[in-house]
Scaffold this motif. Structure first.
Motif, PDB file in Angstrom:
ATOM      1  N   UNK A 221       0.821  -1.211   0.000  1.00  0.00           N
ATOM      2  CA  UNK A 221       0.000   0.000   0.000  1.00  0.00           C
ATOM      3  C   UNK A 221       0.857   1.265   0.000  1.00  0.00           C
ATOM      4  N   UNK A 222       1.993   1.198   0.676  1.00  0.00           N
ATOM      5  CA  UNK A 222       2.830   2.390   0.788  1.00  0.00           C
ATOM      6  C   UNK A 222       3.425   2.787  -0.554  1.00  0.00           C
ATOM      7  N   UNK A 223       3.599   1.831  -1.448  1.00  0.00           N
ATOM      8  CA  UNK A 223       4.191   2.099  -2.767  1.00  0.00           C
ATOM      9  C   UNK A 223       3.149   2.523  -3.803  1.00  0.00           C
ATOM     10  N   UNK A 224       1.887   2.503  -3.442  1.00  0.00           N
ATOM     11  CA  UNK A 224       0.800   2.654  -4.410  1.00  0.00           C
ATOM     12  C   UNK A 224       0.358   4.108  -4.536  1.00  0.00           C
ATOM     13  N   UNK A 225       0.109   4.531  -5.773  1.00  0.00           N
ATOM     14  CA  UNK A 225      -0.370   5.884  -6.042  1.00  0.00           C
ATOM     15  C   UNK A 225      -1.855   5.996  -5.696  1.00  0.00           C
ATOM     16  N   UNK A 226      -2.329   7.180  -5.311  1.00  0.00           N
ATOM     17  CA  UNK A 226      -3.757   7.353  -5.021  1.00  0.00           C
ATOM     18  C   UNK A 226      -4.642   6.912  -6.178  1.00  0.00           C
ATOM     19  N   UNK A 227      -4.192   7.173  -7.399  1.00  0.00           N
ATOM     20  CA  UNK A 227      -4.983   6.794  -8.576  1.00  0.00           C
ATOM     21  C   UNK A 227      -5.235   5.291  -8.627  1.00  0.00           C
ATOM     22  N   UNK A 228      -4.282   4.519  -8.102  1.00  0.00           N
ATOM     23  CA  UNK A 228      -4.429   3.066  -8.115  1.00  0.00           C
ATOM     24  C   UNK A 228      -5.545   2.585  -7.219  1.00  0.00           C
ATOM     25  N   UNK A 229      -5.623   3.116  -6.012  1.00  0.00           N
ATOM     26  CA  UNK A 229      -6.704   2.721  -5.101  1.00  0.00           C
ATOM     27  C   UNK A 229      -8.059   3.081  -5.693  1.00  0.00           C
ATOM     28  N   UNK A 230      -8.136   4.231  -6.330  1.00  0.00           N
ATOM     29  CA  UNK A 230      -9.407   4.682  -6.896  1.00  0.00           C
ATOM     30  C   UNK A 230      -9.878   3.780  -8.031  1.00  0.00           C
ATOM     31  N   UNK A 231      -8.937   3.079  -8.680  1.00  0.00           N
ATOM     32  CA  UNK A 231      -9.280   2.270  -9.856  1.00  0.00           C
ATOM     33  C   UNK A 231      -9.737   0.860  -9.508  1.00  0.00           C
ATOM     34  N   UNK A 232      -9.631   0.455  -8.236  1.00  0.00           N
ATOM     35  CA  UNK A 232      -9.946  -0.928  -7.856  1.00  0.00           C
ATOM     36  C   UNK A 232     -11.099  -0.921  -6.845  1.00  0.00           C
ATOM     37  N   UNK A 233     -12.308  -1.298  -7.259  1.00  0.00           N
ATOM     38  CA  UNK A 233     -13.465  -1.243  -6.351  1.00  0.00           C
ATOM     39  C   UNK A 233     -13.270  -2.030  -5.064  1.00  0.00           C
ATOM     40  N   UNK A 234     -12.546  -3.139  -5.123  1.00  0.00           N
ATOM     41  CA  UNK A 234     -12.350  -3.958  -3.924  1.00  0.00           C
ATOM     42  C   UNK A 234     -11.563  -3.233  -2.843  1.00  0.00           C
ATOM     43  N   UNK A 235     -10.899  -2.130  -3.198  1.00  0.00           N
ATOM     44  CA  UNK A 235     -10.100  -1.372  -2.239  1.00  0.00           C
ATOM     45  C   UNK A 235     -10.742  -0.036  -1.906  1.00  0.00           C
ATOM     46  N   UNK A 236     -12.063   0.018  -1.940  1.00  0.00           N
ATOM     47  CA  UNK A 236     -12.756   1.283  -1.708  1.00  0.00           C
ATOM     48  C   UNK A 236     -12.470   1.849  -0.321  1.00  0.00           C
ATOM     49  N   UNK A 237     -12.261   0.954   0.680  1.00  0.00           N
ATOM     50  CA  UNK A 237     -11.966   1.455   2.022  1.00  0.00           C
ATOM     51  C   UNK A 237     -10.611   2.149   2.062  1.00  0.00           C
ATOM     52  N   UNK A 238      -9.618   1.580   1.374  1.00  0.00           N
ATOM     53  CA  UNK A 238      -8.309   2.225   1.312  1.00  0.00           C
ATOM     54  C   UNK A 238      -8.385   3.523   0.521  1.00  0.00           C
ATOM     55  N   UNK A 239      -9.161   3.505  -0.556  1.00  0.00           N
ATOM     56  CA  UNK A 239      -9.301   4.725  -1.350  1.00  0.00           C
ATOM     57  C   UNK A 239      -9.933   5.844  -0.517  1.00  0.00           C
ATOM     58  N   UNK A 240     -10.955   5.498   0.263  1.00  0.00           N
ATOM     59  CA  UNK A 240     -11.592   6.505   1.122  1.00  0.00           C
ATOM     60  C   UNK A 240     -10.595   7.074   2.125  1.00  0.00           C
ATOM     61  N   UNK A 241      -9.787   6.187   2.726  1.00  0.00           N
ATOM     62  CA  UNK A 241      -8.799   6.642   3.708  1.00  0.00           C
ATOM     63  C   UNK A 241      -7.766   7.561   3.067  1.00  0.00           C
ATOM     64  N   UNK A 295       3.538   7.475   8.505  1.00  0.00           N
ATOM     65  CA  UNK A 295       4.381   6.323   8.820  1.00  0.00           C
ATOM     66  C   UNK A 295       4.771   5.678   7.500  1.00  0.00           C
ATOM     67  N   UNK A 296       5.914   5.001   7.506  1.00  0.00           N
ATOM     68  CA  UNK A 296       6.395   4.384   6.271  1.00  0.00           C
ATOM     69  C   UNK A 296       5.404   3.373   5.711  1.00  0.00           C
ATOM     70  N   UNK A 297       4.563   2.767   6.569  1.00  0.00           N
ATOM     71  CA  UNK A 297       3.619   1.750   6.103  1.00  0.00           C
ATOM     72  C   UNK A 297       2.286   2.329   5.654  1.00  0.00           C
ATOM     73  N   UNK A 298       2.068   3.615   5.831  1.00  0.00           N
ATOM     74  CA  UNK A 298       0.794   4.209   5.413  1.00  0.00           C
ATOM     75  C   UNK A 298       0.663   4.220   3.894  1.00  0.00           C
ATOM     76  N   UNK A 299      -0.558   4.081   3.423  1.00  0.00           N
ATOM     77  CA  UNK A 299      -0.822   4.114   1.984  1.00  0.00           C
ATOM     78  C   UNK A 299      -0.249   5.384   1.363  1.00  0.00           C
ATOM     79  N   UNK A 300       0.451   5.216   0.250  1.00  0.00           N
ATOM     80  CA  UNK A 300       1.058   6.250  -0.603  1.00  0.00           C
ATOM     81  C   UNK A 300       2.340   6.854  -0.041  1.00  0.00           C
TER      82      UNK A 300
END
Length: 748
Positions: A221-241, A295-300
């Motif tokens: 998750x930490x390596x992932x761009x915001x655009x990536x979370x938005x593109x995957x419906x199964x990760x809607x909770x991460x995208x919202x965060x 934190x280093x483990x936080x998304x993006x």
């Protein structure tokens, strides 16, 4: 007049605000300042490799309004620095060229970049197995000494995570030499990435540029761009965060506005309190969900600090070696890989550039041995579902005792096979081990046909095929299968399974299977067929049809507070004369255990027949009459009308003393005759016994510990027959409890 002191706001409430201020200050410091001279990002420097056959971007910063000219390969390109100082041009597509060239950038000042080559550029990213440097990998000293490749260029991105995307990073390109390959990082440049690039250089005979952006122990998750979370419906909770933590997003501004309204109310209340001899109300804490990555483990966080700064430098693709830190996520990890790739591709805006990755190696992680195969399954799904992606299976070159296997030469080579075959179109390259083509049931055998059996199926060690398991229609668990190779197929059978319906291969974290194709490339973990699902209670306990379900609970949800998956107390009106319990357990091998026991009602309170928590008020230590027991567990005495039953239901701690004088019980071990002690909200016991047979029928203890609770059917083989201190709940893939009652009036 004496003033009432205002209590200090606790530092813990101020800390989020302090952190946020520091993060914002740091972010501002990392953005190239508007200045009266030309500035280039670190990724555009001497010794760089530009991506061949592509319109490569060149960019930087200068005084707003300045005309900037880029000169390369006899052509000039111009741009004007915008209001933020940024300018950008795109070079004309060029073929590979090993002859060093200069690239000149002239604006308010001038930069001349030397020794620029044109070839193939790849991003190498992931956690420690990609970070692992050449110096600590296999044959490190010899490989370092031989790393003299003037046409291979290296860029190692400094480790940094940030709350917002950083525009630049400090590192520059270096020519590959024994000195530069061993610099920095974890004993040098990424070994897997270097061996991948070296193989491309040798096979393609073109310059190769490698960007090392790695950090051990980090999540995807930490390596992932915001655009990536938005593109995957199964990760809607991460995208919202992610959106809530982004100060530019509408949802962040909306929630911040709501918080500011709360703060306005607090300020007004605090001011009003100044005129009164009263305490000021506690200041509301800043909402944690509105904080940016902290934190280093936080998304993006790592995308912001290590990936964004090198974009949009021209790439052919990326290689990836990560997954250990996401162990346990199974197919969800595949969705996260999809988000990673989709996000990177959107940000680079080069289309579906190549993405190849290593399927992580077997390792003894402990705990549930199926967590790793389930992650492998997620990785294999990603390789199929993500366009222009591929996976290198490495289950034959791991080390069960070392999470960092040292043979990175072969990891790099297998990744290069994917690129050579799929990206560079080399038709003579075999890039994959055998993969499942079809599955068929043939009487008492199963047949699996494989694609990519190039040169024929065999075993890498000349021994019989290992790690195939099959399960029958009866569903009593997977058993080891005998495997026979027939051309591009494998036939499976076992005398224990007359009617096989499903299979699995290498379905254990310790699996180092041996089935390979003619090029020595291995088969990855997979499963096929449909594992039978049966309601054991309905099939094997005839009386259960006359009982009504009161409670049902997936025991994976055990905890101090019990929240039943099914709670039918409100639906049961008639008095009941019998109570029944059905416990089902299935371990990682698929072995299935079950027990059903019914008895004359020992209470008329539905609240007290479930798990005996403090809240339930249940506390029973007594005999129970007319037990009926059904079970598939060897050793458990089954039958109807059994009169040796007793229960020990309480939330308390307990001792071994047989103070209740239960027949056949011991006062030196935890068994079917123990003594409840203080505290009342203690260890907890839910046990049904047959003291005449000197056995526990089932036990659920210490439920407040969740996955460290005690579960068992029959007597434990450990020190305590009633499973006390077993701490084994996490060993079961399936753990399911049903509580039922018989209401005589209900059938009338």
């Amino acid at each position: 007049m004496k003033k009432t002191p205002i209590p200090a706001t606790p530092f813990s409430r101020l800390l989020p605000l302090i952190k946020m201020a520091l993060w914002l200050a740091l972010s501002m410091a990392l953005v190239p300042a508007l200045r009266a001279e030309l500035t280039l990002p670190g990724v555009i420097s001497d010794h760089m490799v530009l991506q061949q056959q592509q319109a490569d971007p060149i960019w930087g910063w200068d005084t707003p309004g300045t005309t900037v000219t880029v000169s390369f390969a006899g052509q000039d390109y111009t741009a004007i620095a915008g209001d933020d100082g940024r300018w950008s041009v795109k070079l004309a597509s060029q073929p590979a060229n090993s002859t060093p060239q200069t690239l000149t950038v002239a604006g308010s000042s001038k930069r001349v970049l030397q020794d620029v080559l044109i070839g193939e550029v790849w991003l190498c990213s992931g956690q420690s197995n990609m970070e692992m440097g050449i110096g600590v990998a296999q044959n490190g000293p010899q490989e370092i000494a031989a790393a003299n490749y003037p046409a291979i260029r290296l860029l190692k991105v400094p480790k940094q995570w940030l709350p917002e995307p950083q525009a630049n990073q400090a590192a520059n390109w270096k020519t590959c030499t024994p000195e530069t390959i061993a610099e920095g990082g974890w004993n040098g440049f990424t070994a897997a990435g270097y061996y991948f690039g070296r193989e491309l250089h040798r096979r393609l005979n073109v310059p190769v540029g490698l960007i090392d952006a790695t950090w051990g122990g980090t999540r995807i998750e930490s390596w992932t761009a915001p655009e990536g979370f938005a593109a995957v419906p199964a990760l809607s909770d991460l995208n919202t965060a992610v959106q809530l933590g982004d100060p530019h997003s509408a949802v962040h501004k909306e929630h911040l506005s709501q918080f500011l309204g709360v703060m306005d109310g607090w300020v007004a209340s605090a001011r009003a309190t100044l005129a009164k001899p009263a305490l000021v109300p506690t200041m509301p804490g800043y909402p944690a969900e509105l904080l940016p990555p902290h934190d280093v483990q936080n998304s993006t966080a790592l995308y912001n600090g290590m990936i964004y700064p090198v974009h949009p430098f021209g790439l052919r693709g990326a290689i990836w070696y990560q997954g250990e830190s996401n162990l346990g996520e199974g197919m969800l990890y595949g969705q996260k890989m999809k988000a990673l790739v989709d996000g990177w591709r959107q940000v680079w805006n080069e289309g579906e550039f190549a993405f190849y990755f290593a399927q992580i190696a077997p390792f003894n992680y402990g705990g549930d041995p199926e967590r790793l195969p389930e992650l492998w399954e997620g990785q294999a799904w990603a390789a199929r579902e993500i366009p222009n992606a591929g996976m290198a299976v490495i289950n034959d070159i791991g080390n069960l005792g070392d999470i960092h296997p040292k043979n990175k030469q072969e990891v790099g080579r297998r990744l290069s096979l994917l690129a050579l075959a799929r990206t560079y179109g080399q038709s003579d390259v075999v890039d994959s081990g055998p993969t499942l083509q079809s599955f068929a049931i043939e009487g008492d055998t199963l047949r699996i046909k494989f694609d990519h059996a190039d040169g024929g199926l065999s075993t890498r060690n000349g021994q019989p095929v290992t790690w195939f398991e099959i399960i029958g229609a009866e569903g009593d668990g997977f058993v080891k299968a005998t495997a026979r190779i027939e051309g591009d197929s494998v036939v499976l059978f076992s005398p224990e399974i007359p009617h096989p319906v499903a299979l699995r291969y290498a379905w254990n974290q310790l699996a180092e299977p041996n089935l390979v194709n003619g090029k020595g490339l291995p088969v990855g973990a997979f499963r096929a067929g449909t594992v039978p699902t049966r309601d054991w209670l309905k099939l094997h306990v005839p009386e259960s049809k006359d009982f009504q379900l009161v409670y049902e609970l997936d025991l994976a949800k055990l905890g101090h507070d019990i929240h039943w998956d099914v709670d039918n107390r409100a639906k049961i009106q008639a008095p009941f004369d019998r109570i029944a319990y059905c416990l089902e357990l299935q371990d990682a091998s698929g072995a299935y255990q079950s027990v059903y026991v019914s008895m004359d009602a020992f209470t008329q309170s539905l609240d007290q027949i479930g798990l005996p928590t403090v809240q339930s008020g249940a506390h029973f230590q007594q005999n129970v009459a007319h037990m009926n027991v059904f079970s598939n567990v060897k050793g458990v005495e089954v039958g109807t009308g059994l009169n040796g039953g007793n229960i020990e239901f309480w939330p308390n701690n307990y001792a071994q003393n047989n103070s209740a004088n239960v027949p056949n019980a011991s006062s030196s071990t935890y068994d079917f005759g123990d003594q409840p002690t203080d505290p009342a909200d203690g260890y907890g016991s839910m046990q049904v016994h047959n003291h005449d047979a000197k056995q526990t029928i089932f036990a659920i203890n210490h439920w407040g510990e969740g996955q460290a609770a005690d579960l068992g059917i029959g007597n434990s083989t450990g020190d305590n027959p009633d499973w006390t201190f077993a701490k084994n709940a996490g060993n079961y893939k399936v753990k399911h409890l049903r509580v039922l009652v018989h209401c005589p009036a209900a059938g009338k």
